[in-house]
Design a protein around this motif. Structure first.
Motif, PDB file in Angstrom:
ATOM      1  N   SER A  99       0.813  -1.211   0.000  1.00 44.48           N
ATOM      2  CA  SER A  99       0.000   0.000   0.000  1.00 44.48           C
ATOM      3  C   SER A  99       0.852   1.269   0.000  1.00 44.48           C
ATOM      4  N   GLY A 100       2.176   1.117  -0.164  1.00 44.41           N
ATOM      5  CA  GLY A 100       3.064   2.267  -0.246  1.00 44.41           C
ATOM      6  C   GLY A 100       3.699   2.619   1.082  1.00 44.41           C
ATOM      7  N   ASP A 101       4.787   3.360   1.018  1.00 42.72           N
ATOM      8  CA  ASP A 101       5.489   3.871   2.195  1.00 42.72           C
ATOM      9  C   ASP A 101       5.896   2.763   3.168  1.00 42.72           C
ATOM     10  N   GLY A 102       6.342   1.624   2.640  1.00 44.36           N
ATOM     11  CA  GLY A 102       6.823   0.538   3.495  1.00 44.36           C
ATOM     12  C   GLY A 102       5.739  -0.204   4.239  1.00 44.36           C
ATOM     13  N   LYS A 103       4.513  -0.207   3.699  1.00 48.22           N
ATOM     14  CA  LYS A 103       3.390  -0.881   4.373  1.00 48.22           C
ATOM     15  C   LYS A 103       2.722  -1.888   3.434  1.00 48.22           C
ATOM     16  N   TRP A 104       2.364  -3.025   4.024  1.00 48.41           N
ATOM     17  CA  TRP A 104       1.599  -4.054   3.326  1.00 48.41           C
ATOM     18  C   TRP A 104       0.334  -4.271   4.134  1.00 48.41           C
ATOM     19  N   SER A 105      -0.809  -4.275   3.476  1.00 46.83           N
ATOM     20  CA  SER A 105      -2.085  -4.321   4.201  1.00 46.83           C
ATOM     21  C   SER A 105      -3.032  -5.336   3.570  1.00 46.83           C
ATOM     22  N   ASP A 106      -4.233  -5.398   4.145  1.00 49.72           N
ATOM     23  CA  ASP A 106      -5.318  -6.261   3.658  1.00 49.72           C
ATOM     24  C   ASP A 106      -4.980  -7.746   3.714  1.00 49.72           C
ATOM     25  N   GLY A 107      -4.023  -8.112   4.583  1.00 46.65           N
ATOM     26  CA  GLY A 107      -3.631  -9.508   4.698  1.00 46.65           C
ATOM     27  C   GLY A 107      -4.305 -10.212   5.861  1.00 46.65           C
ATOM     28  N   LYS A 108      -4.030 -11.494   5.948  1.00 49.68           N
ATOM     29  CA  LYS A 108      -4.506 -12.330   7.055  1.00 49.68           C
ATOM     30  C   LYS A 108      -3.308 -13.078   7.620  1.00 49.68           C
ATOM     31  N   ILE A 109      -3.332 -13.305   8.934  1.00 49.42           N
ATOM     32  CA  ILE A 109      -2.297 -14.104   9.578  1.00 49.42           C
ATOM     33  C   ILE A 109      -2.974 -15.149  10.453  1.00 49.42           C
ATOM     34  N   TYR A 110      -2.471 -16.371  10.362  1.00 49.84           N
ATOM     35  CA  TYR A 110      -3.011 -17.490  11.127  1.00 49.84           C
ATOM     36  C   TYR A 110      -2.040 -17.796  12.260  1.00 49.84           C
ATOM     37  N   ASP A 111      -2.568 -17.914  13.479  1.00 51.86           N
ATOM     38  CA  ASP A 111      -1.750 -18.236  14.649  1.00 51.86           C
ATOM     39  C   ASP A 111      -1.982 -19.698  15.017  1.00 51.86           C
ATOM     40  N   PRO A 112      -1.016 -20.569  14.726  1.00 57.57           N
ATOM     41  CA  PRO A 112      -1.213 -21.990  15.034  1.00 57.57           C
ATOM     42  C   PRO A 112      -1.252 -22.296  16.536  1.00 57.57           C
ATOM     43  N   GLY A 115      -5.126 -21.463  16.777  1.00 59.86           N
ATOM     44  CA  GLY A 115      -5.997 -21.822  15.664  1.00 59.86           C
ATOM     45  C   GLY A 115      -6.846 -20.676  15.149  1.00 59.86           C
ATOM     46  N   SER A 116      -6.422 -19.434  15.415  1.00 58.96           N
ATOM     47  CA  SER A 116      -7.214 -18.269  15.011  1.00 58.96           C
ATOM     48  C   SER A 116      -6.578 -17.535  13.838  1.00 58.96           C
ATOM     49  N   ASP A 117      -7.451 -16.929  13.044  1.00 55.83           N
ATOM     50  CA  ASP A 117      -7.075 -16.131  11.891  1.00 55.83           C
ATOM     51  C   ASP A 117      -7.349 -14.669  12.225  1.00 55.83           C
ATOM     52  N   TYR A 118      -6.420 -13.775  11.881  1.00 52.60           N
ATOM     53  CA  TYR A 118      -6.566 -12.358  12.185  1.00 52.60           C
ATOM     54  C   TYR A 118      -6.305 -11.519  10.937  1.00 52.60           C
ATOM     55  N   SER A 119      -6.913 -10.347  10.879  1.00 55.55           N
ATOM     56  CA  SER A 119      -6.520  -9.366   9.877  1.00 55.55           C
ATOM     57  C   SER A 119      -5.108  -8.937  10.233  1.00 55.55           C
ATOM     58  N   CYS A 120      -4.344  -8.505   9.221  1.00 54.59           N
ATOM     59  CA  CYS A 120      -2.943  -8.204   9.497  1.00 54.59           C
ATOM     60  C   CYS A 120      -2.413  -7.142   8.548  1.00 54.59           C
ATOM     61  N   GLU A 121      -1.454  -6.375   9.054  1.00 46.26           N
ATOM     62  CA  GLU A 121      -0.705  -5.428   8.233  1.00 46.26           C
ATOM     63  C   GLU A 121       0.749  -5.484   8.667  1.00 46.26           C
ATOM     64  N   MET A 122       1.642  -5.164   7.734  1.00 45.35           N
ATOM     65  CA  MET A 122       3.072  -5.201   8.011  1.00 45.35           C
ATOM     66  C   MET A 122       3.675  -3.843   7.664  1.00 45.35           C
ATOM     67  N   THR A 123       4.660  -3.418   8.461  1.00 44.76           N
ATOM     68  CA  THR A 123       5.364  -2.171   8.206  1.00 44.76           C
ATOM     69  C   THR A 123       6.862  -2.418   8.335  1.00 44.76           C
ATOM     70  N   LEU A 124       7.598  -2.097   7.284  1.00 45.80           N
ATOM     71  CA  LEU A 124       9.049  -2.216   7.291  1.00 45.80           C
ATOM     72  C   LEU A 124       9.605  -0.932   7.899  1.00 45.80           C
ATOM     73  N   THR A 125      10.149  -1.015   9.126  1.00 49.21           N
ATOM     74  CA  THR A 125      10.652   0.185   9.799  1.00 49.21           C
ATOM     75  C   THR A 125      12.090   0.490   9.424  1.00 49.21           C
TER      76      THR A 125
END
Length: 154
Positions: A99-112, A115-125
């Motif tokens: 999504s620009g400026d070192g950010k990735w959005s609209d993702g999902k992350i699964y925590d084994p 067993g839960s799935d969450y919305s997720c975003e990542m930021t490269l600092t």
């Protein structure tokens, strides 16, 4: 004359301030690619690209086997049919878009772990630090984990 000197002095001070501040390098969409160790140090995730989206898979576990010596599986998955899936190789991050400026959005992350799935975003600092924020609903209600880039072994 005093106004000009004051203006010149302020301009000089501002330019000196800009010179000493660290410059932030431009971040591109593929700068997130690579292997990252989670904040707990219990797993490493390889982030890869498929099409125009980014995904992550578990490639290393600190404790790869059960006490019985068999590979750990996704025992907490709510889908009973998936509980025998090995954790190593499991795609636990999916559908991120840059999504620009070192950010990735609209993702999902699964925590084994639960067993839960969450919305997720990542930021490269910086080049070697990735903030991964999982949340339910809005980003305000979530948790951020700081991941560190791992050197690729040849």
């Amino acid at each position: 004359m005093k106004k000009y000197l004051l203006g010149f002095g302020l301009l000089f001070a501002f330019s000196m301030l800009l010179a000493v501040l660290p410059a932030r390098a431009a971040v591109g969409p593929d700068d997130v690619l690579g292997v990252w160790k989670n904040g707990e140090g219990t797993g490493m995730i390889q982030i890869y690209k498929s099409g125009n989206k980014y995904f992550g898979r578990l490639v290393w576990l600190k404790v790869p086997n059960t006490p019985e010596g068999t590979p750990r599986t996704d025992v907490n998955n709510p889908d009973e049919a998936k509980r025998k899936t090995p954790l190593k190789g499991l795609v636990n991050m999916r559908d991120f878009v840059y999504s620009g400026d070192g950010k990735w959005s609209d993702g999902k992350i699964y925590d084994p772990k639960n067993g839960s799935d969450y919305s997720c975003e990542m930021t490269l600092t910086d080049a070697n630090t990735l903030e991964v924020r999982g949340y339910i609903g809005v980003s305000l209600f979530g948790r951020t984990d700081v991941w560190k880039r791992q050197a690729m072994k040849k």
